[in-house]
Write a protein that holds these residues in place. Structure first.
Motif, PDB file in Angstrom:
ATOM      1  N   THR A 167       0.881  -1.069   0.044  1.00 52.71           N
ATOM      2  CA  THR A 167      -0.042   0.034  -0.033  1.00 52.71           C
ATOM      3  C   THR A 167       0.705   1.308   0.082  1.00 52.71           C
ATOM      4  N   GLU A 168       0.165   2.155  -0.760  1.00 51.10           N
ATOM      5  CA  GLU A 168       1.102   3.537  -0.612  1.00 51.10           C
ATOM      6  C   GLU A 168       0.788   4.169   0.478  1.00 51.10           C
ATOM      7  N   ILE A 169       1.759   4.781   1.164  1.00 47.45           N
ATOM      8  CA  ILE A 169       1.729   5.387   2.561  1.00 47.45           C
ATOM      9  C   ILE A 169       2.082   6.994   2.631  1.00 47.45           C
ATOM     10  N   ALA A 170       1.261   7.874   3.240  1.00 50.10           N
ATOM     11  CA  ALA A 170       1.668   9.153   3.298  1.00 50.10           C
ATOM     12  C   ALA A 170       1.724   9.580   4.578  1.00 50.10           C
ATOM     13  N   TRP A 171       2.889  10.452   4.996  1.00 50.26           N
ATOM     14  CA  TRP A 171       2.968  10.577   6.625  1.00 50.26           C
ATOM     15  C   TRP A 171       2.736  12.218   6.940  1.00 50.26           C
ATOM     16  N   HIS A 172       1.881  12.431   7.886  1.00 55.34           N
ATOM     17  CA  HIS A 172       1.504  13.826   8.305  1.00 55.34           C
ATOM     18  C   HIS A 172       2.027  13.911   9.781  1.00 55.34           C
ATOM     19  N   PRO A 173       2.267  15.177   9.974  1.00 56.29           N
ATOM     20  CA  PRO A 173       2.337  15.631  11.387  1.00 56.29           C
ATOM     21  C   PRO A 173       1.064  15.511  12.408  1.00 56.29           C
ATOM     22  N   PHE A 174       1.115  15.451  13.511  1.00 57.60           N
ATOM     23  CA  PHE A 174       0.055  15.694  14.298  1.00 57.60           C
ATOM     24  C   PHE A 174       0.339  15.707  15.823  1.00 57.60           C
ATOM     25  N   SER A 175       0.263  16.937  16.500  1.00 55.99           N
ATOM     26  CA  SER A 175       0.684  17.193  17.809  1.00 55.99           C
ATOM     27  C   SER A 175      -0.379  16.848  18.782  1.00 55.99           C
ATOM     28  N   THR A 176       0.096  15.989  19.644  1.00 54.60           N
ATOM     29  CA  THR A 176      -0.745  15.481  20.634  1.00 54.60           C
ATOM     30  C   THR A 176      -0.645  16.056  21.767  1.00 54.60           C
ATOM     31  N   ALA A 177      -1.429  15.872  22.849  1.00 51.20           N
ATOM     32  CA  ALA A 177      -1.558  16.425  24.132  1.00 51.20           C
ATOM     33  C   ALA A 177      -1.014  15.706  25.145  1.00 51.20           C
ATOM     34  N   GLU A 178       0.407  15.327  25.104  1.00 48.60           N
ATOM     35  CA  GLU A 178       1.201  14.621  25.965  1.00 48.60           C
ATOM     36  C   GLU A 178       1.172  15.237  27.338  1.00 48.60           C
ATOM     37  N   ARG A 179       1.119  14.455  28.313  1.00 48.96           N
ATOM     38  CA  ARG A 179       1.154  15.206  29.727  1.00 48.96           C
ATOM     39  C   ARG A 179       2.339  14.746  30.342  1.00 48.96           C
ATOM     40  N   ASP A 180       2.968  15.648  31.212  1.00 50.88           N
ATOM     41  CA  ASP A 180       4.045  15.171  32.257  1.00 50.88           C
ATOM     42  C   ASP A 180       3.680  14.383  33.219  1.00 50.88           C
ATOM     43  N   MET A 181       4.482  13.791  33.695  1.00 50.67           N
ATOM     44  CA  MET A 181       4.186  12.831  35.107  1.00 50.67           C
ATOM     45  C   MET A 181       3.748  14.014  36.209  1.00 50.67           C
ATOM     46  N   PRO A 182       2.910  13.617  37.017  1.00 50.65           N
ATOM     47  CA  PRO A 182       2.423  14.512  38.221  1.00 50.65           C
ATOM     48  C   PRO A 182       3.797  14.602  39.184  1.00 50.65           C
ATOM     49  N   VAL A 183       3.485  15.382  39.912  1.00 46.49           N
ATOM     50  CA  VAL A 183       4.794  15.632  41.089  1.00 46.49           C
ATOM     51  C   VAL A 183       4.319  14.946  42.040  1.00 46.49           C
ATOM     52  N   GLU A 184       5.189  13.868  42.534  1.00 40.84           N
ATOM     53  CA  GLU A 184       4.938  12.896  43.774  1.00 40.84           C
ATOM     54  C   GLU A 184       4.437  13.536  44.868  1.00 40.84           C
ATOM     55  N   GLY A 185       3.384  13.042  45.421  1.00 44.95           N
ATOM     56  CA  GLY A 185       2.963  13.677  46.604  1.00 44.95           C
ATOM     57  C   GLY A 185       1.864  14.652  46.416  1.00 44.95           C
ATOM     58  N   ALA A 186       1.972  15.484  45.255  1.00 42.84           N
ATOM     59  CA  ALA A 186       1.030  16.414  44.960  1.00 42.84           C
ATOM     60  C   ALA A 186      -0.459  16.170  45.517  1.00 42.84           C
ATOM     61  N   ASP A 187      -1.112  17.264  46.064  1.00 43.17           N
ATOM     62  CA  ASP A 187      -2.428  17.095  46.206  1.00 43.17           C
ATOM     63  C   ASP A 187      -3.230  17.297  44.993  1.00 43.17           C
ATOM     64  N   LEU A 188      -3.879  16.348  44.328  1.00 46.01           N
ATOM     65  CA  LEU A 188      -4.514  16.644  43.263  1.00 46.01           C
ATOM     66  C   LEU A 188      -6.102  16.729  43.333  1.00 46.01           C
ATOM     67  N   GLU A 189      -6.796  17.418  42.548  1.00 48.30           N
ATOM     68  CA  GLU A 189      -8.006  17.678  42.407  1.00 48.30           C
ATOM     69  C   GLU A 189      -8.874  16.455  41.713  1.00 48.30           C
ATOM     70  N   VAL A 190     -10.156  16.023  41.704  1.00 45.99           N
ATOM     71  CA  VAL A 190     -10.689  14.942  41.145  1.00 45.99           C
ATOM     72  C   VAL A 190      -9.924  14.686  39.627  1.00 45.99           C
ATOM     73  N   ILE A 191     -10.188  15.600  38.897  1.00 45.52           N
ATOM     74  CA  ILE A 191      -9.996  15.508  37.417  1.00 45.52           C
ATOM     75  C   ILE A 191      -8.418  15.474  37.211  1.00 45.52           C
ATOM     76  N   ALA A 192      -7.582  16.187  37.898  1.00 47.62           N
ATOM     77  CA  ALA A 192      -5.958  16.032  37.981  1.00 47.62           C
ATOM     78  C   ALA A 192      -5.759  14.454  38.230  1.00 47.62           C
ATOM     79  N   SER A 193      -6.520  13.944  39.491  1.00 52.27           N
ATOM     80  CA  SER A 193      -6.118  12.703  39.767  1.00 52.27           C
ATOM     81  C   SER A 193      -6.570  11.600  38.667  1.00 52.27           C
ATOM     82  N   HIS A 194      -7.458  11.768  38.099  1.00 57.02           N
ATOM     83  CA  HIS A 194      -7.756  10.794  36.995  1.00 57.02           C
ATOM     84  C   HIS A 194      -6.836  11.100  35.950  1.00 57.02           C
ATOM     85  N   HIS A 195      -6.445  12.094  35.402  1.00 55.95           N
ATOM     86  CA  HIS A 195      -5.277  12.134  34.254  1.00 55.95           C
ATOM     87  C   HIS A 195      -4.116  11.724  34.815  1.00 55.95           C
ATOM     88  N   ALA A 196      -3.557  12.066  36.098  1.00 53.99           N
ATOM     89  CA  ALA A 196      -2.340  11.446  36.612  1.00 53.99           C
ATOM     90  C   ALA A 196      -2.447   9.894  36.678  1.00 53.99           C
TER      91      ALA A 196
END
Length: 414
Positions: A256-285
């Motif tokens: 198959t013919e292939i064509a490559w394209h860029p796409f920037s994703t919303a990658e997340r950094d690891m949370p700071v250990e011991g951080a007090d996270l809200e519910v949404i942040a806890s889920h993402h962490a």
């Protein structure tokens, strides 16, 4: 151990392949509820007659991801012979999930019938899972006595207490969504891990399989014509990195013919250990920690030692340079992945990107002065085409996010 929730579309399409694996292996999995608190991490919405009449806490990017998820689950449901209709509200699924616990406790042999009865009804909008009488009728329809269920499921009941005590414990064990499979104490989110589970429970013979969704005969007639595969990648995305070799192997098999394209994703950094996270942040962490562990697991099966950089950073300049390459950009793509994942180089640094271009020996139609503008244009085109994450695939007017779709993509190529 299998965690599910009836109000998840991906939970729905995982029921049949998971039960099929139970039958194949001759075992009974330990099914448990994970009652999703969707508004806490995805915002809330309510629809009436197919139109959104109320929404809170959902960005445009979140809406696009949700719409893709429903479209994706719907097409797999159709392959299973089911209808999947978007819900009109976010349902409270506690009662139905407690009913699943009741079945497991009182009539475990009837669980497959119960699951395959209630999930299709709910996703065809034919089941009120918040109505006790309706849920009791479902139990009886599946040959499970409902005598005593009302007390069992009440706020003071034994099963409801077990259910409520279980939910807050799940995040700390890396369980954040459904379906989640726990294999040897390790949580695996998504039915794409069923091939690995089959391999592990069947004696671990041969190399460990990669992630993959099940394939099934499609009822749709399709004219077999030569198609092109558009692939969207982000060099800082581990999923894109791990998808490169399986994608190239697929293209080699099919020509198959292939064509490559860029796409920037919303990658997340690891949370700071011991951080007090809200519910949404806890889920993402919790999600980020689990995703990284799973990426490392599959990388290790290929003898790749995957190390995440301390800070995710940006790869926009390198992604922009990708759009300016004449001819086959594969050497540059490989060089960028190696620079980021092996040496943790900054792919937004002009000097680094120039060195990668020179080492790749690729021809270009522009210079780095226009690369960022080219990237932004390419990102906009990708989003308009329906790409919401990477790796993304577009083939025969269909969009697929993730290498777990490669079996279906290969089917479309042949």
């Amino acid at each position: 151990m299998v965690y599910t929730d009836i109000k998840s579309p991906y939970g729905f399409v995982a029921i049949e392949p998971t039960l099929a694996l139970e039958r194949e292996l001759g075992v009974q999995f330990d099914w448990r509820p994970l009652t999703l608190n969707i508004p806490s991490y995805l915002g809330s919405a309510r629809k009436s007659q197919g139109e959104i009449v109320a929404s809170k806490g959902r960005s445009e990017r979140t809406w696009k991801a949700i719409k893709y998820s429903y479209m994706d689950a719907r097409r797999y449901a159709e392959r299973q012979g089911h209808i999947l209709r978007g819900t009109e509200k976010i349902w409270d699924s506690v009662l139905l999930n407690v009913a699943m616990m009741w079945v497991c406790a009182t009539a475990r042999e009837r669980l497959p019938e119960f699951l395959t009865y209630v999930f299709p009804l709910f996703w065809n909008r034919d089941l009120d899972i918040e109505d006790l009488a309706v849920v009791e009728a479902c139990l009886e329809a599946c040959g499970v006595s409902s005598a005593g269920f009302a007390n069992y499921a009440s706020g003071d009941g034994e099963c409801r207490a077990q259910h409520d005590a279980l939910q807050p414990q799940l995040h700390e064990h890396g369980i954040y969504g459904v379906p989640t499979y726990v294999l040897g104490g390790e949580p695996l989110h998504g039915r794409e891990h069923l091939p690995l589970i089959r391999w592990a429970l069947s004696g671990r013979e041969g190399p460990a399989p990669d992630i993959a969704y099940e394939t099934a005969p499609s009822n749709t007639e399709r004219e077999h014509t030569r198609v092109k595969l558009d692939v969207y990648v982000d060099f800082k995305c581990a999923g894109s990195f791990l998808a490169l070799e399986p994608t190239l192997a697929l293209v080699a098999r099919t020509g198959t013919e292939i064509a490559w394209h860029p796409f920037s994703t919303a990658e997340r950094d690891m949370p700071v250990e011991g951080a007090d996270l809200e519910v949404i942040a806890s889920h993402h962490a919790t999600r980020e920690v689990s995703k990284r562990a799973i990426h490392r697991k599959y990388a290790a099966s290929r003898d790749v030692d995957l190390h995440f950089p301390v800070r995710t950073g940006s790869a926009d300049l390198a992604l922009g340079a990708l759009t300016e390459i004449n001819g086959n950009p594969l050497l540059f793509i490989r060089a960028c992945f190696a620079a980021y994942w092996e040496r943790h180089e900054d792919l937004d640094d002009p000097e680094v990107v120039r060195e990668l271009l020179a080492a790749s020996g690729v021809g270009r139609s522009g210079d780095l002065g226009t690369a960022r503008e080219r990237f932004e244009e390419a990102q906009s085109r990708a989003e308009e085409a329906g790409i919401v994450d990477a790796p993304g695939y577009r083939i025969a007017d269909q969009i697929f996010i993730g290498r777990q779709h490669l079996p279906w993509i290969e089917e479309l190529m042949r």
